[in-house]
Scaffold this active site. Sequence first.
Site, PDB file in Angstrom:
ATOM      1  N   CYS A   1       0.969  -1.231  -0.128  1.00 48.91           N
ATOM      2  CA  CYS A   1      -0.046  -0.008   0.004  1.00 48.91           C
ATOM      3  C   CYS A   1       0.791   1.284   0.208  1.00 48.91           C
ATOM      4  CB  CYS A   1      -0.885  -0.039   1.283  1.00 48.91           C
ATOM      5  SG  CYS A   1      -2.542   0.979   1.053  1.00 48.91           S
TER       6      CYS A   1
ATOM      7  N   HIS B   1      -3.394  -5.615   0.229  1.00 55.38           N
ATOM      8  CA  HIS B   1      -2.766  -6.182   1.583  1.00 55.38           C
ATOM      9  C   HIS B   1      -2.900  -7.649   1.448  1.00 55.38           C
ATOM     10  CE1 HIS B   1      -2.384  -2.542   4.202  1.00 55.38           C
ATOM     11  NE2 HIS B   1      -2.825  -1.929   3.274  1.00 55.38           N
TER      12      HIS B   1
ATOM     13  N   GLU C   1      -1.139  -9.506   3.469  1.00 51.25           N
ATOM     14  CA  GLU C   1      -0.963 -10.153   4.687  1.00 51.25           C
ATOM     15  C   GLU C   1      -2.432 -10.654   5.070  1.00 51.25           C
ATOM     16  OE1 GLU C   1      -1.357  -5.797   5.626  1.00 51.25           O
ATOM     17  OE2 GLU C   1      -0.704  -7.300   3.987  1.00 51.25           O
TER      18      GLU C   1
END
Length: 600
Positions: free
Chosen positions: A402, A522, A524
């Site tokens: 990001c 994202h 993750e």
Amino acid sequence: MNQKMKYVLVTGGVVSGLGKGVTASSIGIVLKACGLRVTSIKIDPYLNIDAGTMSPFEHGEVFVLDDGGEVDLDLGNYERFLDVKLTRDNNITMGKINQYVSNKERKGDYLGKTVQVVPHQTDAIQEWIERVAMIPVDGQEGPADVCVIELGGTIGDMESMPFTEALAQFSYRVGAGNFCLVHVSLVPVLNVVGEQKTKPTQHSVHTLRGLGLTPNILACRCAKALEESAKEKLSQFCHVPAANIFTVHDVSNIWHIPLLLRDQNAHEAIFKALNLPGFAGDPLLEEWTARAQLCDNLSDPVRIAMVGKYTGLSDSYLSVLKALLHASIACRRKLIIDWVPASDLEDATAKEIPEAYKAAWDLLKGADGVLVPGGFGDRGVQGKILAAKYAREKRIPYLGICLGMQVAVIEFARSVLNLQDANSTEFDNETKNPCVIFMPEGSKTHMGGTMRLGSRRTMFQVPDCKTAKLDKLVVGFMQVNPDMITQLESAGLSFVGKDETGQRMEIIELPSHPYFIGVQFHPEFKSRPGKPSALFLGLIAASCGQLESVLQNSGHVTKAMPIKNGIMSNGMGSVKVHHQNGNGKLSNGVVHSNGNGVHH
């Protein structure tokens, strides 16, 4: 199993931050390992509608779900542990309940009655729980068998009173055989005396009973295993059978918690409370055992410099840390995170606090890989740009998420295109070279619920790029300026992934660099213990010299885990052992999986 929904409520006593979320997740894992389907609900007593506007310093990271819901980080634990996809409604806040009740009142649904906490709020809470518990979250049809509910905060807190009253009514409403209450409580040891003190838990259970909730099980948080004398005292004064009092003591890694519960037969106590005698078999937790043991035995380090704004609080980046851990275990490396405060890398710090400046640069230069996570605001941005520049010029593996991607684009524009004033309009609205701009749907006036959120598809423009084709979570309100793409690409920056419209740049790569990747989304949030995120796996593999073998194996990651019978399923297909020594562990062997690797 086709019968009435069963509920396990997890509450906390004495102090907050005991690990209720990990305990609730671990209970879910043990039940799932016994063959039950499990879903989860997290209740947060705060008045915010969701976690979207809350500072990571205050509350840890904001976890983002597939449907774009911004929720408490405990839901991230549920998703990772149970490998499920939850919805925004799986996080109940007092803000949501107030909004729901107020909307009904405005529409006249209460027929002129005085709207009160009891029965209107408490009824709304119960109805919400029953409705959300029925939503399948594991990819199968029909509702789950058990819903694990975690009540945030500490029993006795003023703000959680409507929820405790609602849950007391709910336990009566669903009936004794369908409701099991697990109370997580602290059993401290006073250094002066050296014995485990049960009085705080006694008081906490007394408060719980006074609120109409009766605990079936006590999960005692302590530094070491609960002594038999302490267990007997708790049983006597809390009116809970000694067989239902479990130790959840400090462990080397959280993957031991489900094993702790299994070893103490917590599942049998839960099945007894839920009237499920037919499910009291041994939980199948070989994969968890293998992972927990492997994590303990790793010794070869991989150092990742985490260059961020909230480096003082690791919960701010919890999902990033978990994704790094999943990838490092897949690469058989002991993860070492070097926290680098971004602002300490800047020239201003060199003048004001030279020792902090030197320490930050020493950490960055000593790292095997660099990660710049997401974030907001302009504090530390120049430091992040310097970190991206260092990684690019020194050919150190780099992953930017990001804002981490945006600073990489800004740095490239400044250093390679020689556009010294290149910037993001978030930080400099007057810049003549805006290489990062606001997304059209982003709001500059409202803070909550204005970003582009949720799961989206990325379309790959370069078929042989390092980045795998992914479903991913978008979180953000900035994008690379489409007007500058041609200029950036002609200088060597490759925009290998775009959104479905082809207008938004989602992934950048430097083809000339060993591993330099930035993503707008994202990854993750999608990482799981047995299925590491491809991009994090690529970063760790590149940082410890394994990237080529990962790429050559078409994304097959090499793994080493303690294995039973030479085969183990890790959620990514079957894996086979190539070399095994006498004690069931691998000796310099590799295990190939056909899963979520980095494709070339």
